[in-house]
Design a protein around this motif. Sequence first.
Motif, PDB file in Angstrom:
ATOM      1  N   MET A   1       0.841  -1.235  -0.030  1.00 24.89           N
ATOM      2  CA  MET A   1      -0.013  -0.009   0.075  1.00 24.89           C
ATOM      3  C   MET A   1       0.959   1.239   0.087  1.00 24.89           C
ATOM      4  SD  MET A   1      -2.773   1.725   0.178  1.00 24.89           S
ATOM      5  CE  MET A   1      -4.083   0.297   0.418  1.00 24.89           C
ATOM      6  N   HIS A   2       0.837   2.102  -0.972  1.00 23.40           N
ATOM      7  CA  HIS A   2       1.420   3.378  -1.104  1.00 23.40           C
ATOM      8  C   HIS A   2       0.296   4.387  -0.851  1.00 23.40           C
ATOM      9  CE1 HIS A   2       5.343   1.925  -2.018  1.00 23.40           C
ATOM     10  NE2 HIS A   2       5.016   1.071  -2.791  1.00 23.40           N
ATOM     11  N   PHE A   3       0.787   5.127   0.085  1.00 24.62           N
ATOM     12  CA  PHE A   3      -0.353   6.191   0.591  1.00 24.62           C
ATOM     13  C   PHE A   3       0.009   7.593  -0.053  1.00 24.62           C
ATOM     14  CE2 PHE A   3      -0.284   3.486   3.989  1.00 24.62           C
ATOM     15  CZ  PHE A   3      -1.679   3.223   4.397  1.00 24.62           C
ATOM     16  N   LYS A   4      -0.955   8.397   0.006  1.00 27.56           N
ATOM     17  CA  LYS A   4      -0.778   9.896  -0.379  1.00 27.56           C
ATOM     18  C   LYS A   4      -0.408  10.503   1.001  1.00 27.56           C
ATOM     19  CE  LYS A   4      -3.024  13.905  -2.375  1.00 27.56           C
ATOM     20  NZ  LYS A   4      -4.422  14.399  -3.221  1.00 27.56           N
ATOM     21  N   TRP A   5       0.827  11.267   1.001  1.00 27.71           N
ATOM     22  CA  TRP A   5       1.120  12.034   2.518  1.00 27.71           C
ATOM     23  C   TRP A   5       0.563  13.206   2.346  1.00 27.71           C
ATOM     24  CZ3 TRP A   5       6.894  10.580   3.473  1.00 27.71           C
ATOM     25  CH2 TRP A   5       7.200   9.272   3.418  1.00 27.71           C
TER      26      TRP A   5
END
Length: 579
Positions: A1-5
């Motif tokens: 999972m890659h998040f939008k920071w």
Amino acid sequence: MHFKWKYNPPTPNEQQAAKELGEKLNMSSVLAQLLIQRGITTESAAKRFFRPQLNDILNPFLMKDMDVAVDRLNDAMGRKERIMVYGDYDVDGCTAVALVYKFLQQFYSNIEYYIPDRYEEGYGVSKKGINYANSVDVKLIIILDCGIKAINEIAYAKTLGIDFIICDHHVPDDEMPAAIAILNPKRSDDSYPFKHLCGCGVGFKFMQAFAKNNGIPFSRLIPLLDFCAVSIAADIVPVEDENRILAYHGLKQLNQNPSIGLKAIIDICGISGRELSMSDIMFKIGPRINASGRIENGKESVDLLVEKDYNIALKNARHIDEYNEQRKDIDKQMTEEANQIVARLESQEHHSGIVLYDENWKKGVIGIVASRLTEIYFRPTVVLTRDGEFATGSARSIMGFDIYAAIKSCRDLLINFGGHTYAAGLTMKWTDIPVFLKRFHNYVESHITPEQTEAILHIDAMLDFKDITKKLYNDLKRFSPFGPGNQKPHFCTANVYDYGTSKVVGREQEHIKLELIDSKSSNVVNGIAFGQSGAARYIKSKRSFDIAYTIEGNVFKHNAIQLQIEDIRLTETEPSETE
């Protein structure tokens, strides 16, 4: 999972305010800024936040119908009527029943408890439960964590001469049951100052009022606060205001002198001998209490929670632990099947919500599957299974989207429904699923925002590794207990490097154990990144990357600090408000 920071850096004025508050508290300005973000701007307010006082618990008689409820309970005891404490089969319901039963049993013996069978009776008040109560001459039922929509059932009980006191926290309808008293801070006509008590919390307020009315010292209630902490964590209610006080002192009780039943669960979990947190409740204690209601009958959990003999409690805890292992296997299989269905549907048409159904899925586990799907796909989810001619389901939501309102918009299709913003239950005819599916999707499409379906990670502050000290960690612990309304802070550090010793670990080589340095010091910092082994090759390439994380203690190494890394990304730019 890659998040939008997402990160909103403090303004110069906010930085100055944090510096001044930090100096007064002998605390890092970074943590002082976290206090300010929580609306805590003075030294005295910070001290109240860090040391919640039981004296600040609200007067229970501020809750509507509380005086009526206490009078009816006193009358029942005075007339030696048989009393039943009845509750839902989840953690909140079981802890609520255990709390009320254990407290009243100290002063009154003509009392018993009842948990409905999920598979035979379903959620809430059942006619079977009422008939049983009538057969043993019960005249008063105290119902906890359910009952606010049991209009027909409570009307039926009234014909048998059985009164109800409802202690619930779910959203009421315009019409409410004809109970003697309805304790629910979410009532539109209730001015109780705190609206977000869990079911166990409402039960605690009832017992607090009963004690106050009868001259019983408040200190007699303190040993029961561990039940409140368990229910607050497991039911995921806001950990603020009155809930923060109950959770803070409940955790203290859980760590210092837990009830015998909870002590047995703690020992079975293998987490005794260390400081327990809300996370331990959510991921260790809560699932085991839930397991008996999911697999067999929740009454077994209450039996354990009220047990007075440790050896018997340990035996019961082992039995419940076996249920939990069964639950894990069923949960894994159902989640895999659900993921396959989502993948197949996604190839045909994308929706902002998810509705899945399978007549062979186990009723007791569909809520967990719904929760897992919301975590994976960041969409409000309904999971249904078949029960005769009916479909029964659980709904779970994402941050900011009211799943209860979405379910309520389809109420003309529903036989029963209930819940709150982020979790709900529902029942309909099996043949009505296609219509419900279409209506639910239309509602979600028109009410959800694009941001709500994105995997966003809110960054509270940027740190350099030299800032991560033992003092910072100890001060950070003072912010606990964590939960909705007081989330564990997420930090980020830019331009970090593998020290050369990071490695992939885990049974399936799915995690990364990290030893990192940054560009501003020679401090080596330990971290663990669960389920992120896909980033290992880049990490070992000696190029820099950015990490987002929480700061934890290493339970295997006393006095050691460890980063729990939530996301890893290539170094590009600093996270900003627009990213």
